[in-house]
Design an enzyme around this catalytic site. Structure first.
Site, short mmCIF file in Angstrom:
data_model
loop_
_atom_site.label_atom_id
_atom_site.label_comp_id
_atom_site.label_asym_id
_atom_site.label_seq_id
_atom_site.Cartn_x
_atom_site.Cartn_y
_atom_site.Cartn_z
N GLY A 21 0.81 -1.22 0.00
CA GLY A 21 0.00 0.00 0.00
C GLY A 21 0.83 1.26 0.00
CB THR A 22 0.98 4.29 -1.91
OG1 THR A 22 1.68 3.37 -2.74
CG2 THR A 22 1.77 5.59 -1.83
CE LYS A 38 -2.15 -0.77 3.96
NZ LYS A 38 -1.73 -1.40 5.23
CG ASP A 135 3.56 -7.27 10.75
OD1 ASP A 135 4.61 -7.69 11.30
OD2 ASP A 135 3.57 -6.57 9.71
N1 ATP Z 1 -2.87 6.09 9.80
C1 ATP Z 1 -1.63 6.47 9.46
N2 ATP Z 1 -1.17 7.70 9.77
C2 ATP Z 1 0.09 8.08 9.42
N3 ATP Z 1 0.96 7.30 8.75
C3 ATP Z 1 0.56 6.06 8.41
C4 ATP Z 1 -0.74 5.58 8.74
N4 ATP Z 1 -0.86 4.31 8.28
C5 ATP Z 1 0.32 4.02 7.70
N5 ATP Z 1 1.17 5.07 7.76
C6 ATP Z 1 2.55 5.12 7.23
O1 ATP Z 1 2.61 4.37 6.03
C7 ATP Z 1 3.57 3.29 6.14
C8 ATP Z 1 3.04 2.07 5.39
O2 ATP Z 1 1.78 1.70 5.92
P1 ATP Z 1 1.39 0.18 6.20
O3 ATP Z 1 2.44 -0.40 7.08
O4 ATP Z 1 -0.01 0.13 6.69
O5 ATP Z 1 1.46 -0.41 4.74
P2 ATP Z 1 1.65 -1.91 4.34
O6 ATP Z 1 1.68 -2.00 2.86
O7 ATP Z 1 0.64 -2.74 5.04
O8 ATP Z 1 3.08 -2.20 4.95
P3 ATP Z 1 3.80 -3.53 5.33
O9 ATP Z 1 4.94 -3.61 4.39
O10 ATP Z 1 4.23 -3.30 6.78
O11 ATP Z 1 2.83 -4.67 5.20
C9 ATP Z 1 3.73 3.08 7.64
O12 ATP Z 1 5.01 2.59 7.94
C10 ATP Z 1 3.52 4.48 8.20
O13 ATP Z 1 4.74 5.21 8.12
#
Ligand code: ATP
Length: 284
Positions: A21-22, A38, A135
């Site tokens: 996700g971004t 996200k 996680d």
């Molecule tokens: N609600 C939020 N508020 C501020 N920053 C956020 C929030 N959610 C996520 N982020 C930022 O975005 C980054 C990536 O989000 P997230 O970890 O949810 O994505 P992911 O694709 O699930 O990552 P992973 O590789 O851990 O599975 C986080 O490390 C954080 O820095």
């Protein structure tokens, strides 16, 4: 980007990026309040892989556990041909991983407890709702204000109760934090999160992880041995109550390992454990 999402929110700068996700800041057009959105690339959810199943579980798990003061709350979901968009609380003040790096070492017990108690109430709430986070790690503990944290990223969660329940199995998580039974290949339960929280607490008190290796395989070997040590150099000044709690969380025997509720009732959590006096180290 979904037209409905753009109708309801102004999409602002990118604030984070994960494997799937971004994450962008966004502002509600009706209230002017700020949120995080996200955007998950749905092409990554094609197929039967465990990752694909997890991505689709995130909004369901978030809906089950929202609202809670120490969990990132779900506000809306949108879908277009290519992406799933999940709008949640914005936590603009960095995360526990960055704070640990900034401190460059151990936290005073009082400060560790203040953050850890919030994390444990969030995890205990998830377990009551039949959700295993899978996680828990400092990167997913976000600061929404000074010393107030929210557990984020249910992208690896398993829903184990209710109509959508499925058994939790498969290697999910991050090597330093993963519980031994996750690596066993069998089904496992919510106490995998208690183990991960124990690793987080150990790192906050010591400044380094309890089970170390240079590679993922070496880390997994160390986790499976589960040989918990408290080097005197660092733990000499840590209270017996804190070490007792760590032993009960980082216990390989799942039946003897504490539940999240039991952790919340432990004397170190309720403030009864002795501890040395120390200054606050919060440095940013
Ligand atoms: N609600 C939020 N508020 C501020 N920053 C956020 C929030 N959610 C996520 N982020 C930022 O975005 C980054 C990536 O989000 P997230 O970890 O949810 O994505 P992911 O694709 O699930 O990552 P992973 O590789 O851990 O599975 C986080 O490390 C954080 O820095």
């Amino acid at each position: 980007m979904s037209a409905a999402l753009k109708r309801d929110y102004q999409i602002c700068e990118e604030i984070g990026r994960g494997r799937f996700g971004t994450v962008f800041k966004c502002v509600s057009r009706s209230t002017g309040d700020s949120f995080a959105v996200k955007s998950i690339d749905k092409s990554l959810t094609a197929g039967d892989s465990l990752d694909a199943q997890c991505l689709l579980t995130e909004p369901k798990a978030l809906a089950l556990v929202s609202p809670h003061p120490h969990l990132v709350q779900l506000h809306a979901t949108y879908e277009d041909d290519s992406h799933l968009h999940i709008v949640t609380d914005l936590c603009p003040n960095s995360d526990l991983h960055a704070l640990i790096l900034a401190n460059g070492g151990a936290f005073p017990e009082r400060e560790a407890r203040s953050i850890f108690a919030q994390l444990m109430t969030a995890v205990s709430h998830c377990h009551r709702k039949g959700v295993i986070h899978r996680d828990v790690k400092p990167d997913n503990v976000l600061f929404d204000s000074w010393n107030s944290v929210r557990l984020a990223d249910l992208g690896s969660a398993a829903v184990v109760a209710g109509a959508e329940a499925a058994a939790a199995a498969g290697v999910v998580g991050t090597p330093y934090y993963v519980a031994p039974e996750v690596l066993s290949g069998w089904e496992y339960g919510e106490k995998v999160d208690v183990w991960s929280c124990g690793v987080v607490l150990y790192i906050m008190l010591a400044g380094f992880p309890p089970f170390y290796g240079e590679t993922a395989v070496e880390i997994f070997d160390a986790v499976l041995r589960a040989n918990l040590r408290f080097p005197t150099r660092v733990f000499g000044s840590v209270s017996p109550a804190a070490k007792d709690l760590l032993r009960r969380m980082l216990c390989k025997d799942v039946y003897r390992r504490f539940s999240a509720e039991q952790v919340l009732r432990h004397p170190w959590m309720t403030g009864g454990g002795e501890e040395p006096e120390s200054e606050s180290m919060r440095s940013f």
